[in-house]
Design an enzyme around this catalytic site. Structure first.
Site, mmCIF file in Angstrom:
data_model
loop_
_atom_site.group_PDB
_atom_site.id
_atom_site.type_symbol
_atom_site.label_atom_id
_atom_site.label_comp_id
_atom_site.label_asym_id
_atom_site.label_seq_id
_atom_site.Cartn_x
_atom_site.Cartn_y
_atom_site.Cartn_z
ATOM 1 C CG ASP A 95 -2.383 -12.993 -0.320
ATOM 2 O OD1 ASP A 95 -3.131 -12.156 -0.648
ATOM 3 O OD2 ASP A 95 -2.955 -14.060 0.505
ATOM 4 C CD GLU A 154 -3.475 -8.115 0.388
ATOM 5 O OE1 GLU A 154 -4.569 -7.959 0.200
ATOM 6 O OE2 GLU A 154 -3.225 -9.468 1.143
#
Ligand code: GLC
Ligand code: CA
Length: 638
Positions: A244, A286
């Protein structure tokens, strides 16, 4: 899946829940393996992620097993048969760790536990084993840029004296003037990337919400803790990790604190730890950036195995609305080649807003105008809506967009509920409108939970168009023409051809720009070549186009859903006509004199494809074949 079956699975899950030795031991045995040997993942092919179909879901939203209104692991286990039948091969779970849930779990307060509302660590292990038994890989979140402010590390840091190891876990400053060049991501809620902490008597740094302090990667102890958490899940058998917010690990004066060399070094370190201790595990980046900026996250094949293609996604919607292929061909032309062992992750929608950071100002204005009539549909720099509402519930548009994501180079991701065309609820705050309970059947709470409706973590969608009485899995399973059946068939078809996940891409340029046409081609190590021509009509009206296929003169395009041979290709332009929003996938086969052996397919896929839709009697393959016709693959019912 029928509810009777569901009950059986749910019961089973609850029965084995209280630390029954069987399931758990299996996993512990796996952890105890000799550490000099790499710990194997559940997939056998090291490039498994290239052929994967990923399904993104939130445990909380999928199935509640104990009537508390919140989805949980036993509930998810009870729905695995559904996911297996759908044909997806990898389950991406949104964060399920202990958390105050102020950012839907991306605010983690313990990296190595399961949030009690979703079950226990043992429930997770049972889930992991159950998924693996069904041949599905599991992808979970590794959120290392920040923690929740409730994480014990932060609680200790604010109490510890400046300069102490505890304080050093986060990024502090006596003023809020450092790193002024850094943009704010959650513009709707945050005024600054610095927040004052009264207890610490100092500002702390955060790229996202102010309750999510950024970890300080300049402190080597932070990386040690991250590796520990990572190994915890990999040892258990988790196959993949989504990294993330990965560009923001380090901060340096005078920069945008994004994609710094130190950050890439940290990712390489993480990757090296994975390669050293484990096999067939992967990391997915990401990084919401332009393709050329994302490229370094693949390194020389020694950073992330995969990265999301963020800029492609809004351009697919733009091309559709403008009825012009240019936005797509343009962004693909700007997409650099990536190392052989790397792969793009492709998606139409996910748990966040449809981000418009990676478009120009004009394009952003256009997208807001075209796709978010009500200002409530907007959030931060984006549009918080699901796939079906974005395209006005138009089935042909949904199919067209899916056909692209399933046939562009990369691994497709299906967001839970989009396979049945679920709607959203723009009256919920933040991005929660696209995170409502999965709609299983027309019973109370859509079959998601037996709780009183007011107790649900979010209300189910109830209006006449999108409500669960109208849109649910059970109804679509019994309707042979449903979007669910269509999606399942397309997934099964894609899985028969490795070219989609592994092949090259070349756009054709017919004069009619409403038609998008491209060639995918792949030669496997054993010399077998697959060549597929994809043609899509972006227009709401019928279109015709002339394709230059002279390179393939003499070959026969065979429509892949019905195995219907089209006229042979010559060195003349190939004429093709398309109904509104329609598409073709055409396998280019050599002429019948030299029939090609069919590519190997797994027995399971062959059986499934031959069976046709779920619950339907097995059908006889289409009878268009004559002795002269090209060789069919395993038939798929269209
Ligand atoms: C990622 C997640 C998003 C979350 C943010 C902060 O962008 O996709 O949902 O809010 O990270 O953790
Ligand atoms: Ca529950």
């Amino acid at each position: 899946m029928l509810d009777a079956e569901l009950a059986t699975h749910a019961e089973l899950a609850t029965r084995i829940r209280p630390s029954q030795p069987g399931g758990a031991n299996l996993i512990f045995r796996r952890c105890e393996r000799d550490t000099s040997v790499k710990k194997a993942g559940s997939a056998t092919d090291p490039l498994w992620y290239k052929d994967a179909i990923i399904y993104e879901l939130h445990v909380r939203a999928f199935q509640d097993s104990n009537g508390d209104g919140i989805g949980d692991f036993p509930g998810l286990i009870s729905r695995l048969d559904y996911l297996q039948d759908l044909g997806v091969t990898c389950l991406w779970l949104l964060p399920f760790f202990p958390s105050p849930l102020r950012d839907d779990g991306y605010d983690i307060s313990n990296y190595v536990e399961v949030n009690p509302c979703y079950g226990t660590l043992n429930d997770f292990k049972l889930f992991l084993d159950a998924a693996h038994q069904r041949g599905m890989q599991v992808l979970i979140e590794l959120v290392i840029n920040h923690t929740s402010d409730q994480h014990p590390w932060f609680q200790a840091a604010r109490l510890a004296p400046p300069g102490s190891p505890e304080r050093d876990f986060y990024v502090w400053s006596m003023d809020n003037q450092r790193f002024k060049e850094v943009p704010i991501i959650f513009k709707d809620t945050e005024k600054s990337n610095w927040t004052w902490d009264e207890t610490a008597g100092s500002y702390y740094w955060h790229r996202f919400f102010s309750h999510q302090p950024d970890l300080n990667f300049d402190n080597p102890a932070v990386m040690e803790e991250v590796l520990k958490a990572m190994r915890f899940w990999l040892d258990m058998g988790v196959d993949a990790l989504r990294m993330d917010a990965i560009p923001y690990l380090y901060e340096r004066d005078g920069t945008r604190c994004e994609s710094l060399p130190e950050t890439h070094a940290a990712i390489k370190r993480i990757r090296a730890a994975i390669d050293e201790g484990y096999s067939n595990r992967i990391i997915l980046a990401e990084a919401n950036q332009w393709p050329t900026d994302v490229r370094p996250y693949f390194g020389d094949g020694d950073e992330c195995h995969m990265a999301f293609h963020f800029p492609l996604m809004p351009r697919i919607y733009m091309a559709l609305r403008q009825e012009d292929r240019l936005p797509i061909t343009d962004i693909m032309a700007q997409t650099p080649p990536i190392p052989d062992n790397c792969q793009w992750a492709l998606f139409l929608r996910n748990h966040d807003e449809l981000t418009l950071e990676m478009v120009t100002d004009d394009e952003r204005d256009y997208m807001y105008y075209a796709y978010s009539a009500d200002p409530r549909m907007r959030i931060n720099v984006g549009i918080r809506r699901r796939l079906a509402p974005l395209v006005d519930n138009n089935r042909r548009r949904i199919e067209l967009l899916n056909s692209m994501v399933l046939s562009f180079p990369g691994t497709p991701i299906v967001y839970y509920g989009d396979e049945i065309g679920m709607g959203d609820n723009i009256y919920l705050g933040d991005r929660n409108g696209v995170r409502t309970p999965m709609q299983w059947n027309p019973d109370r709470n859509a079959g998601f939970s037996t709780a009183v409706p007011a107790k649900l973590y979010f209300p189910v969608i109830m209006d006449p168009i999108w409500g669960y009485q109208a849109i649910n899995v059970e109804a679509q399973l019994s309707d042979q023409s449903s979007l669910l059946h269509w999606t399942r068939n397309m997934i099964a078809l894609r899985k028969l051809f490795q070219v989609f996940g592994r092949g090259t891409l070349e756009f054709l340029s017919p004069a009619n720009r409403k038609v998008l046409a491209y060639i995918r081609s792949y030669t496997s190590p054993d010399g077998n070549t697959e060549t597929v021509l994809c043609v899509a009509n972006l227009s709401r009206f019928a279109q015709a186009a002339l394709l230059d296929l002279s390179d393939f003169a003499g070959m026969i395009p065979v429509e892949m859903l019905g195995y219907v041979p089209f006229p042979p290709i010559t060195d003349q332009p190939y004429a093709i006509t398309l109904t509104p929003y329609s598409f073709f996938w055409l396998e280019l086969q050599t002429a019948p004199e030299a029939p090609r052996p069919p590519a190997p397919i797994s027995e399971e896929d062959a059986a499934k494809a031959a069976m046709g839709p779920l619950d339907a009697p097995a059908e006889v393959p289409p009878t268009v074949w004559t002795p002269d016709a090209p060789e069919p693959r395993t038939p798929i019912k269209s």
